[in-house]
Scaffold this motif. Structure first.
Motif, PDB file in Angstrom:
ATOM      1  N   LEU A  31      47.206  41.850  38.932  1.00  0.00           N
ATOM      2  CA  LEU A  31      46.983  41.849  37.594  1.00  0.00           C
ATOM      3  C   LEU A  31      46.124  40.657  36.959  1.00  0.00           C
ATOM      4  O   LEU A  31      45.407  40.997  36.049  1.00  0.00           O
ATOM      5  N   GLY A  32      46.428  39.583  37.492  1.00  0.00           N
ATOM      6  CA  GLY A  32      45.601  38.499  36.968  1.00  0.00           C
ATOM      7  C   GLY A  32      44.089  38.459  37.503  1.00  0.00           C
ATOM      8  O   GLY A  32      43.165  38.610  36.587  1.00  0.00           O
ATOM      9  N   PHE A  33      43.934  38.937  38.610  1.00  0.00           N
ATOM     10  CA  PHE A  33      42.594  39.228  38.977  1.00  0.00           C
ATOM     11  C   PHE A  33      41.842  40.211  38.261  1.00  0.00           C
ATOM     12  O   PHE A  33      40.584  40.291  38.107  1.00  0.00           O
ATOM     13  N   ASN A  34      42.514  41.268  37.593  1.00  0.00           N
ATOM     14  CA  ASN A  34      41.993  42.523  37.002  1.00  0.00           C
ATOM     15  C   ASN A  34      42.169  42.220  35.590  1.00  0.00           C
ATOM     16  O   ASN A  34      41.978  43.248  34.548  1.00  0.00           O
ATOM     17  N   ASP A  35      42.298  41.166  35.034  1.00  0.00           N
ATOM     18  CA  ASP A  35      42.516  40.779  33.523  1.00  0.00           C
ATOM     19  C   ASP A  35      43.503  41.423  32.901  1.00  0.00           C
ATOM     20  O   ASP A  35      43.329  41.692  31.771  1.00  0.00           O
TER      21      ASP A  35
END
Length: 421
Positions: free
Chosen positions: A288-292
């Motif tokens: 989730l963090g990598f995909n904003d």
């Protein structure tokens, strides 16, 4: 030499097969526990999606089952099995073997509990199994103690390479972390076993990157942030390592394991009603963090709750790795720090911060800067230009860690590192 080469190939094959089987077992338990993708072990639906779509009651039930498995399983292992021997301790011995039954049971308990929702990591299990099988095989073949130590280290690195599909990282883990040498005699078997293991694991786990990331544009703002922010991740990793050691040192090994695990996993299950991202080893929040997909506020909440959940589990006596969980802490911390940076400087996507932060925290927490840099690339397959901010942040976090060790550790103790199981 032919015998040693044959053993090297065998270690790669058995470590790869072991990592593949443990990975498939993990997927099966996750699907059964949370009722998703029941007809395919490898599906497009992630564990986080499966947990999020499950009912709150099912989450609590899965965590209660997890507590019983953890409490009774580890109590029985400590009560009736031979004492566990870590890979690091085995490598310092003239006989680097580890107890087969106890190690396999410990690995299975880690995989089962992580599949049921434990917030700890899964990478410790394939490392331990790979090292154990390598030690057993080396002893049966009659290798010298030095050759056996190299094979045991290669087995551990190959297990890591297999479960995460990171052959170069597995190789560097052997050389940088376990053996502490980059000699040809160690590098050749380390590379060969990791490549073979990762290839064998493709049979069941596929040849896919662990994370999918969008294309990020390298910017001056991100470069400046990476240069300045690295030490914060080093200080944070050091502090968390101290807390991890305290939790593990006070964990019960007797009948208290069951009530401790019941309380710990019940608390995590209740928290997961509102924050399903807490369950599992942390891959979901990282993605989730990598995909904003994580706001600054949510990242701050997950950072605190994830760290507490990990410490509670370790204090209760549960086992598991800390590689992916540590990366999740680094990613969430990076999103928080990056969000603050964006208020004053040119805006950078949160996912770009998360990749850099995950690598910086991993490098310091496991004391493997070179391996962490390569692993960040292998896990995400980001563009080559992204090496620059990652290297700057890793250098800063590693330097800060050394300062902490010199300042606060009167005697350097290897048990501080998060990769010790």
């Amino acid at each position: 030499m032919p015998i040693l080469m044959a053993v090297t190939v065998c270690v790669g094959v058995v470590a790869g097969a072991g990592g593949m089987c443990l990975g498939l077992l993990l997927h099966y338990i996750q699907h059964v526990a949370y009722g998703y993708s029941m007809h395919r072990l490898l599906s497009t639906q992630s564990f986080l999606q499966g947990v999020t779509n499950s009912t709150p009651e099912r989450r609590i039930e899965a965590l209660l089952v997890c507590s019983v498995v953890a409490g009774l399983g580890w109590w029985a292992m400590y009560r009736f099995g031979k004492p566990l021997v870590s890979v690091d301790k085995a490598l310092k011995s003239d006989d680097p073997r580890t107890p087969v039954v106890s190690t396999v049971v410990n690995a299975l308990l880690q995989i089962i509990t992580v599949g049921l929702g434990s917030p700890l990591g899964r990478e410790g299990a394939p490392r331990e199994v790979g090292a154990t099988l390598a030690g057993w095989l080396s002893h049966r073949i009659g290798l010298t103690p030095q050759e056996s130590r190299v094979m045991v280290a290669c087995g551990a690195g190959a297990g890591l390479a297999a479960v995460y599909n990171v052959p170069l990282s597995g190789t560097l883990f052997v050389l940088e972390v376990l053996l502490g040498t980059f000699t040809t005699a160690a590098a050749i078997p380390a590379l060969l076993t990791s490549v073979i293991a990762a290839t064998v694991a493709w049979i069941g786990l596929g040849n896919d990157a662990q994370y999918t990331v969008p294309t990020f544009e390298l910017s001056d703002s991100l470069m400046a942030w990476s240069m300045l922010i690295g030490p914060i991740f080093g200080f944070a990793a050091y502090g968390f390592s101290r807390l991890v050691n305290m939790a593990r040192s006070h964990a019960p090994r007797d009948w208290r394991l069951l009530p401790s695990c019941l309380l710990a996993f019940l608390l995590i299950g209740l928290a997961a009603i509102f924050y399903p991202q807490l369950l599992g080893n942390g891959k979901g929040p990282i993605q989730l963090g990598f995909n904003d997909g994580v706001s600054l506020q949510m990242a701050a909440i997950l950072l605190i709750l994830k760290a507490l959940a990990m410490l509670i589990c370790l204090r209760a006596g549960a086992g598991g790795g800390l590689l992916t969980p540590g990366m999740s802490l680094g990613a969430m911390l990076a999103i928080v720090m990056g969000g603050l940076w964006n208020h004053a400087f040119p805006v950078v996507p949160p996912g770009a911060y998360a990749i850099v932060g995950a690598a910086a925290f991993l490098a310091a927490s496991m004391r493997m800067p070179i391996t962490a840099i390569v692993m960040a690339v292998e896990l995400t397959r980001v563009d080559h230009d992204y090496l620059f901010p990652v290297v700057f942040a890793v250098a800063g976090s590693s330097a800060a860690l050394r300062i902490c060790i010199r300042r606060f550790d009167k005697i350097h103790t290897p048990s501080m590192t998060l990769h010790k199981e």
